[in-house]
Design an enzyme around this catalytic site. Structure first.
Site, PDB file in Angstrom:
ATOM      1  N   LYS A 191       0.863  -1.186   0.000  1.00 20.68           N
ATOM      2  CA  LYS A 191       0.000   0.000   0.000  1.00 20.68           C
ATOM      3  C   LYS A 191       0.895   1.230   0.000  1.00 20.68           C
ATOM      4  O   LYS A 191       1.639   1.482   0.940  1.00 20.68           O
ATOM      5  CB  LYS A 191      -0.908   0.004   1.231  1.00 20.68           C
ATOM      6  CG  LYS A 191      -1.847   1.205   1.294  1.00 20.68           C
ATOM      7  CD  LYS A 191      -2.719   1.147   2.535  1.00 20.68           C
ATOM      8  CE  LYS A 191      -3.629   2.348   2.614  1.00 20.68           C
ATOM      9  NZ  LYS A 191      -4.481   2.316   3.834  1.00 20.68           N
ATOM     10  N   LYS A 244      -2.077  -1.679  -3.802  1.00 25.75           N
ATOM     11  CA  LYS A 244      -2.961  -0.501  -3.778  1.00 25.75           C
ATOM     12  C   LYS A 244      -2.106   0.747  -3.886  1.00 25.75           C
ATOM     13  O   LYS A 244      -1.148   0.880  -3.138  1.00 25.75           O
ATOM     14  CB  LYS A 244      -3.763  -0.483  -2.472  1.00 25.75           C
ATOM     15  CG  LYS A 244      -4.681   0.725  -2.316  1.00 25.75           C
ATOM     16  CD  LYS A 244      -5.360   0.739  -0.954  1.00 25.75           C
ATOM     17  CE  LYS A 244      -6.252   1.958  -0.831  1.00 25.75           C
ATOM     18  NZ  LYS A 244      -6.847   2.063   0.520  1.00 25.75           N
TER      19      LYS A 244
END
Length: 324
Positions: A191, A244
């Site tokens: 992330k 992500k």
């Protein structure tokens, strides 16, 4: 000379040769649940996306059920926030009540819950703060409490997004010790710090009150570090690992797919969604074609699960194609 165009002559042969196909079962739809009653608040920076109170969740859940997508990813917005994010792990917290409602009324819809403190803390950071620093190890027990409370509420999968080191192992141990060995973990493993999250912070009321998240989310320049993060989460017990955002990180997703024999998820995040919506609203792009191309690229790169705010529209378009 090889003539590749022989296999592109018409739609029949193109369809036969197509390597990657989207299906509604690939898709997960994020939902924002807010404390209160009779609430359906539009998220101004995300056209078509709303915050729902539990008593109005049926309005979106009926659409999810009809769409044929696999499930939802829940984010809770509490009425009260404090420094320790206590509503994140309260038995009667907003997300816990939303999970219970969904599993009672829509038992066949897979319910994934985001585990992070940022929406619940008064400072907006994903962990315990002391002297302006986010403290890793003291955050882990709170994430464990949140995970167990959501499992008790009926969640099908736990998805920690906080990016604290060691949280997957800690959550796995906590779930196992409390009798939830069968609950899988989908780790937000790679992330990145990203400007693409802007609209989400409007939707989830989760912008940090000071500083930024660069001390725990990943530097967007680092690809190899992302692979090490994923490897670490797998070793700690993650069942699914995630990259992500999506579009700017397809290289990371592809390398992860080639490196690990693990189910991969990708999050087609709020900024990616809102840019498409804005351009489509101005007539600059064909929304359906762009969304189909973007999501196909994510699946082609290796994603088994695509989390996207386009999920309901994409499922409808796929059904229209199927009926032709």
């Amino acid at each position: 000379m090889q003539r590749f165009r022989r296999l592109r002559k018409n739609e029949t042969i193109r369809s036969m040769m197509r390597e990657t196909r989207l299906h509604p079962a690939d898709l997960i739809y994020p939902i924002f649940v807010i404390e209160g009653e009779n609430i359906k608040n539009p998220v101004n920076s995300m056209p078509g996306v709303y915050q729902y109170s539990v008593d109005r969740l049926n309005e979106i859940m009926d659409k999810v059920k009809e769409s044929g997508i696999s499930g939802v990813l829940l984010f809770g917005i509490p009425a009260c926030k404090d420094e320790m994010g206590t509503q994140a792990y309260a038995k009667d917290g907003i997300t816990q009540r939303a999970v219970t409602y969904i599993k009672k009324n829509y038992p066949d819809i897979y319910c994934i819950v985001d585990v992070c403190l940022c929406e619940y803390t008064s400072h907006g950071h994903c962990g315990v703060v002391r002297d302006g620093q986010i403290i890793n190890d003291e955050t882990l027990p709170l994430l464990c409490r949140m995970s167990v409370s959501l499992a008790e509420a009926g969640a099908d999968m736990i998805a920690p997004s906080d990016m604290m080191d060691g949280r997957v192992e800690a959550i796995r141990d906590a779930l196992d010790l409390n009798g939830f060995e069968g609950i899988p973990i989908m780790a937000y493993s790679a992330k990145f710090v990203s400007a693409y999250y802007g609209p989400f912070r409007d939707a989830a009321h989760s912008a940090p009150g000071f500083g930024d998240r660069k001390s725990y989310q990943m530097d967007f320049a680092n690809g190899q570090e992302a692979i090490r993060e994923i490897a670490s989460d797998i070793e700690e017990g993650a069942d699914v690992v995630m990259v992500k955002p999506g579009l700017a990180y397809l290289d990371v997703l592809k390398e992860a797919a080639l490196t690990f024999e693990m189910p991969l998820a990708v999050y087609n995040v709020s900024g990616e969604y809102s840019m498409v919506k804005a351009a489509a609203a101005n007539g600059w792009i064909d929304e359906r074609r762009i969304v189909t191309e973007n999501l196909t690229a994510m699946k082609r790169a290796g994603a088994k699960i695509i989390i996207t705010y386009h999920a309901l529209d994409m499922a409808e378009w796929l059904e229209e194609e199927r009926r032709k």
